[in-house]
Design an enzyme around this catalytic site. Structure first.
Site, PDB file in Angstrom:
ATOM      1  N   ASP A  51      20.068 105.729  62.857  1.00  5.93           N
ATOM      2  CA  ASP A  51      20.831 104.680  62.159  1.00  5.93           C
ATOM      3  C   ASP A  51      20.090 104.241  60.898  1.00  5.93           C
ATOM      4  O   ASP A  51      20.665 104.163  59.810  1.00  5.93           O
ATOM      5  CB  ASP A  51      21.015 103.448  63.059  1.00  5.93           C
ATOM      6  CG  ASP A  51      21.772 103.740  64.342  1.00  5.93           C
ATOM      7  OD1 ASP A  51      22.829 103.165  64.562  1.00  5.93           O
ATOM      8  OD2 ASP A  51      21.279 104.582  65.145  1.00  5.93           O
ATOM      9  N   THR A 132      26.901 104.772  67.952  1.00  2.00           N
ATOM     10  CA  THR A 132      25.494 104.995  68.327  1.00  2.00           C
ATOM     11  C   THR A 132      25.371 105.340  69.818  1.00  2.00           C
ATOM     12  O   THR A 132      24.527 106.153  70.196  1.00  2.00           O
ATOM     13  CB  THR A 132      24.652 103.738  68.004  1.00  2.00           C
ATOM     14  OG1 THR A 132      24.816 103.446  66.611  1.00  2.00           O
ATOM     15  CG2 THR A 132      23.176 103.964  68.278  1.00  2.00           C
TER      16      THR A 132
END
Ligand code: AMP
Ligand code: MG
Length: 332
Positions: A51, A132
């Site tokens: 990320d 995610t």
């Protein structure tokens, strides 16, 4: 508005380049670590090396091309700076450097500290790794970048390195510019081809794209809706905005995101900005589940909207009327 058409073309080209570079980085992290090196943010959602590294890479590429254009993005420097252990910080730098050689630790923080776009008339909107939880599972996720200008989304790019539906399985970049259609290309090649939504005209013949995580969308109402509309095709389960991509390229007919009855959570703009335009420019239609237009000018959240209905357009009204009825009944 951007100064001119040349500027927009330059922005589109830079945005695709940035997303492609980030796809290479997140793919490397996913291969190397699986679920290692993740931490929970204050809101208990997970964040990983990927990320942060993807955000740094994208911000770095865009800052070079458009140094003054603000950025609204999911990850922030504070959460990374607050970690006691240096492991994640070191890995973010190491992986970001695979795309941006010579990048420094200070630049990592500077590119994560880009929270200056809320309220601006023009800004990038970024979710560096959307889905995610899928990324950590070793499944799909999307890198989602959009350009917001004067109340509407002007362009959107979805990087889907693990794109897979029943119909195909290959890394894709799906990109749209307002008024210019949606294109799709292999994640490693700059050879765009125009894509269109499916031409299915009855909901019964459609394919549904939906979340893997049951906390993110009501499985109960989704299944009821399918039953009411006589949908028999196998669903496409996918993490992240690749679900919009699947509708845009014609691998699915609709994407359903239905808040669980009683839920008050509002959606983040970065979870939808790129996806919405990718579907619209491929000939589809996107509203919320009450039929309202998706409004991106109320801060970081879709304050005025409830859930998402993205379809090929032709089946939209048919699905919407049934969905509204079922959602109202479930919310009583
Ligand atoms: P998905 O389409 O299921 O992969 O959704 C991924 C996104 O769901 C993440 O980017 C989160 O922002 C968002 N999310 C996290 N928790 C929830 C929740 N309880 N309801 C809806 N969305 C959520
Ligand atoms: Mg997200």
């Amino acid at each position: 508005m951007m100064a001119n058409e040349t500027d927009r073309e330059k922005a589109f080209e830079a945005a695709i380049r940035a997303v492609r570079a980030a796809c290479a980085v997140t793919s490397r992290v996913q291969e190397d670590f699986a679920d290692d090196h993740r931490v929970l943010k204050a809101d208990q959602s997970p964040v990983t090396t990927a990320d942060y590294a993807a955000q740094v890479v994208i911000c770095s590429v865009l800052a070079e091309a458009f140094p003054d254009l603000p950025m609204i993005s999911e990850e922030s420097a504070d959460e990374l700076a607050a970690l006691e252990d240096d492991t994640l910080r070191d890995l973010v730098l190491e992986y970001a450097q695979t795309a941006i050689p010579g990048l420094t630790g200070d630049q990592v923080y500077a590119f994560l500290d880009h929270d200056d776009g809320i309220g601006a008339s023009r800004s990038w909107i970024l979710d560096p790794v959307d889905g995610t939880k899928g990324f950590i599972r070793g499944d799909q996720y999307a890198i989602a970048l959009a350009l917001y200008e004067e109340g509407q989304i002007e362009m959107g790019i979805l990087g889907c390195p693990r794109y897979a539906t029943g119909a195909r399985s290959e890394g894709l970049i799906i990109a749209a510019r307002r008024g210019a259609g949606t294109v799709c290309m292999n994640v490693d090649e700059d050879r765009p081809r125009a894509v269109k939504v499916q031409d299915t005209t009855t909901a019964a013949a459609s394919i549904v794209a939906r979340s893997v995580e049951s906390a993110h969308s009501s499985f109960g109402i989704t299944d009821q809706l399918k039953s009411e509309l006589n949908i028999v095709a196998t669903d496409v389960y996918m993490d992240g905005q690749g679900k919009y991509g699947a509708v845009a390229v014609g691998d699915a007919t609709m994407y359903l995101r239905i808040p669980r009855p009683g839920a008050t959570r509002k959606e983040n703009i970065w979870d939808h900005a790129a996806g919405v335009i990718v579907v619209e420019e491929a000939g589809g239609r996107v509203t919320d589940i009450l039929g309202e237009t998706i409004a991106f000018s109320h801060g970081a959240k879709l304050e005025r909207n409830t859930g998402i209905l993205a379809t090929n357009g032709a089946i939209h009204d048919e699905v919407l009327s049934e969905l509204k009825r079922l959602y109202a009944a479930a919310s009583e």
